[in-house]
Motif scaffolding. Structure first.
Motif: not given
Length: 390
Positions: A156, A179, A277, A279, A297-298, A306
């Motif tokens: 992320s 996440l 995951r 991003t 989103e995971g 998400r």
């Protein structure tokens, strides 16, 4: 001056120890200018100036008379710290609560062993060592470096950032917190976005392109791996123009559940499960606005989560007063309809370099409590003071 800083740090250790039963800890020091201003209230301007001049001369003499090994040591060690604390009020489920909190007081030291090799240790006085790792630069430039130890993962845009650089008082967006293991996912537990492992990273084209590849246990801080698989995390950054940074990250791994989760009730304690995951986000900084956002989103087992967020600040008085705002949407389990909207609005006042006072209103459309997920408005007001030294 370094002797002066070290003396201050010894005093601050006593302060930090007094609060060790609260939450997270580091260390803080009071800048020389602030100390001089405090003395000025009880002495005349001329005597204050004389005292300051005398003190500076004494410090310079002390540094000059230091043994060579002491000079060498102090030239290679950098000390950092910050503290964040304040008052929180919330209205949730028809119940009002308020409490003072010392959220974080962290202290870390970075030692430059050679021009290629360095070491860092970060301590949280209320719990455990947060980070300890060593970096080694393999190439003559910054193209390839290696990191070994315990550190924040590259997943992320927000996770690698310090809370002292974030606009929101509760720091990370709901999606990032869930996440990356910052505490809201019971399957992984509270890991502060950190893990044990190995990282290869570097940059090229004068920093326009950056990359990171992490190979991690996937179990969090100060823990052995719970299964035979490793987690792989990749990160790419591109700076096409001044002020703009585009970031894409992803993770492939297998988790080992340490607790039951209301967001994913089909996974049992001790079960190994798929944990992937990805991003995509951006960060833009200018004199008129600071803005960053991300889509996340995971996939945990068969459950998908998400969301997206955008957070920023606009200066009202340059380098002094900012308006802060954020909109955050995250669905913890799309099959179970566990969606939440979150909005933040507030002000932050920078009273000295990286020191600020913040006040923010927070609205959430849903919340989790006592093992259940509720759709219903809840409100909060958070006030926080931040003190930081580098």
């Amino acid at each position: 001056m370094k002797v002066y800083v070290l003396t201050l740090l010894l005093s601050c250790f006593a302060f930090a120890a007094a609060y060790a039963g609260n939450e997270e800890v580091e260390e803080r020091s009071v800048p020389q200018q602030m100390q001089t201003e405090a003395k000025a209230s009880s002495v005349t301007a001329s005597s204050a100036a004389s005292s300051s001049s005398s003190s500076t001369a004494t410090l310079d003499a002390a540094v000059e008379n230091m043994p060579e090994w002491t000079k060498e040591l102090t030239s290679r060690i950098q000390l950092h710290g910050y503290a964040q604390g304040g008052l929180n009020y919330s209205h949730k489920g028809g119940v009002d609560t308020n409490t003072f909190e010392l959220k974080r007081v962290l202290f870390w030291a970075n030692a430059q062993i050679t021009d290629r090799w360095s070491f860092l240790v970060m301590h949280d006085f209320s719990s455990v060592v947060q980070e300890y790792y060593t970096d080694f630069r393999i190439t003559n430039n910054k193209m390839l470096m290696v990191r070994l130890g315990q550190f924040k993962t590259g997943l992320s845009y927000e996770n690698p950032l310090s809370p002292t650089s974030q606009e929101a008082i509760d720091v990370y967006s709901e999606g990032v917190a869930f996440l990356t293991g910052c505490g809201s996912d019971p399957l992984l537990g509270v890991q502060y976005g950190r893990d044990l492992g190995l990282s290869l990273f570097g940059e090229s084209n004068d920093g326009k392109f950056r990359y990171e590849l992490d190979i991690m246990n996937g179990q969090g801080i100060n823990k052995k791996d719970g299964n035979a698989e490793k987690d792989f995390i990749g990160r790419l950054e591109w700076r096409p123009t001044a002020g703009l940074n585009v970031v894409a990250t992803g993770q492939l791994g297998r988790g080992h559940a340490i607790a039951k989760s209301l967001y994913n009730p089909n996974i049992e304690i001790g079960q190994n499960y798929k944990r992937n995951r990805w991003t995509a986000g951006f960060d833009y900084k200018s004199k008129c606005i600071n803005l960053h956002g991300e889509y996340l989103e995971g996939r945990d087992g068969n459950a998908t989560s998400r969301g997206t967020y955008v957070t920023g600040s606009v200066p009202l008085v340059q380098d002094k007063l900012d308006f802060v705002g954020s909109y955050d949407f995250f669905n913890f389990n799309t099959d179970l309809g566990m969606d939440q909207h979150k909005a933040i609005a507030g002000l932050q006042y920078w009273f000295y370099k990286k020191c600020r006072f913040q006040i923010q209103y927070i609205y959430k459309s849903a919340y989790a409590e006592k093992g259940q997920f509720f759709h219903g408005a809840n409100h909060g007001v958070m006030c926080q003071m931040q003190i930081r030294f580098n």
